[in-house]
Design a protein around this motif. Structure first.
Motif, PDB file in Angstrom:
ATOM      1  N   THR A 104       0.823  -1.202   0.000  1.00 10.15           N
ATOM      2  CA  THR A 104       0.000   0.000   0.000  1.00 10.15           C
ATOM      3  C   THR A 104       0.858   1.253   0.000  1.00 10.15           C
TER       4      THR A 104
ATOM      5  N   ARG B  79      -0.639   3.854   1.363  1.00  7.20           N
ATOM      6  CA  ARG B  79      -1.310   4.532   2.479  1.00  7.20           C
ATOM      7  C   ARG B  79      -0.566   4.249   3.778  1.00  7.20           C
ATOM      8  N   SER B  80      -0.966   4.950   4.811  1.00  9.48           N
ATOM      9  CA  SER B  80      -0.409   4.717   6.131  1.00  9.48           C
ATOM     10  C   SER B  80      -0.818   3.332   6.607  1.00  9.48           C
TER      11      SER B  80
ATOM     12  N   ASP C 250      -4.198   3.086   8.392  1.00 12.71           N
ATOM     13  CA  ASP C 250      -5.432   3.372   7.679  1.00 12.71           C
ATOM     14  C   ASP C 250      -6.534   2.461   8.223  1.00 12.71           C
TER      15      ASP C 250
ATOM     16  N   SER D 170       6.573   4.151   0.211  1.00 19.15           N
ATOM     17  CA  SER D 170       6.353   5.572  -0.051  1.00 19.15           C
ATOM     18  C   SER D 170       7.009   6.030  -1.352  1.00 19.15           C
TER      19      SER D 170
ATOM     20  N   ASP E 282      -2.887  -1.693  -3.398  1.00 17.02           N
ATOM     21  CA  ASP E 282      -3.788  -0.573  -3.653  1.00 17.02           C
ATOM     22  C   ASP E 282      -3.504  -0.030  -5.038  1.00 17.02           C
TER      23      ASP E 282
ATOM     24  N   ASP F  97     -13.485   8.758  -3.325  1.00 20.19           N
ATOM     25  CA  ASP F  97     -13.253  10.026  -2.656  1.00 20.19           C
ATOM     26  C   ASP F  97     -14.280  11.068  -3.069  1.00 20.19           C
TER      27      ASP F  97
END
Length: 180
Positions: A31, A33-34, A37, A61, A77, A150
């Motif tokens: 991912t 994302r954090s 999440d 990242s 993701d 989103d």
């Protein structure tokens, strides 16, 4: 869509080669994302609870898209924003077997045929029917698992008139005027 049915999922898993052995091996969820999440954590907990599968999170990242294009890891993701409001910009671009952005490696000759026919169909109603048929096959095949859509909010003062935002979220300033 596919209903939430843990019992059926376990039965289907039992019919695979994993069902006759020690179950699914540990999986890696890559991912951008954090790792904190909430949606991601909830999904992984449900997989563990309902299917007994252990999934570790691999947050990346930098070089994320290179990593998944090399098809390292098991699950990842992938986000997409349309360049223009048309089903082609999602379905053909992401799910045709020869599409560059088909990073999941999805293949279905029936979907490919529908997408290819829709590309050149001059009748807009028939064209959308073809895309809808392709979407139905994608859902049946679980070609992707949509997790989120989103939403953006724009605050505009009441004296700003003619404010218009396109389906892609782009403002059109040609019609804007101020009335005080």
């Amino acid at each position: 869509g596919i209903p939430f049915d843990p019992q059926q999922a376990r039965a289907m898993l039992a019919e695979t080669t994993y069902g006759s052995g020690d179950g699914l091996p540990p999986l890696e969820y890559t991912t951008f994302r954090s790792i904190f999440d909430a949606v991601l954590i909830a999904i992984l907990e449900m997989w563990q609870e309902n299917l007994g599968v252990e999934v570790s999170i691999n947050p990346i990242s930098q070089g994320y898209f290179d990593f998944i294009e090399e098809q390292r890891g098991n699950i990842f993701d992938y986000g997409w924003v349309a360049d223009y409001a048309d089903p082609q910009n999602f379905l053909d671009v992401l799910f045709h077997s020869e599409a560059t952005n088909n990073v999941g490696g999805y293949r279905n000759v029936g979907v490919d045929a529908l997408l290819e026919e829709a590309r050149t169909e001059p009748d807009p109603v028939r064209r959308l029917e073809l895309y809808q048929q392709a979407e139905e096959l994608l859902v049946e095949d679980v070609a992707a698992i949509p997790l989120r859509h989103d939403k953006s909010y724009i605050v505009v003062k009441p004296y700003v008139k003619g404010w218009f935002v396109s389906a892609q979220g782009n403002p059109d300033f040609l019609t804007v005027r101020l009335e005080r």
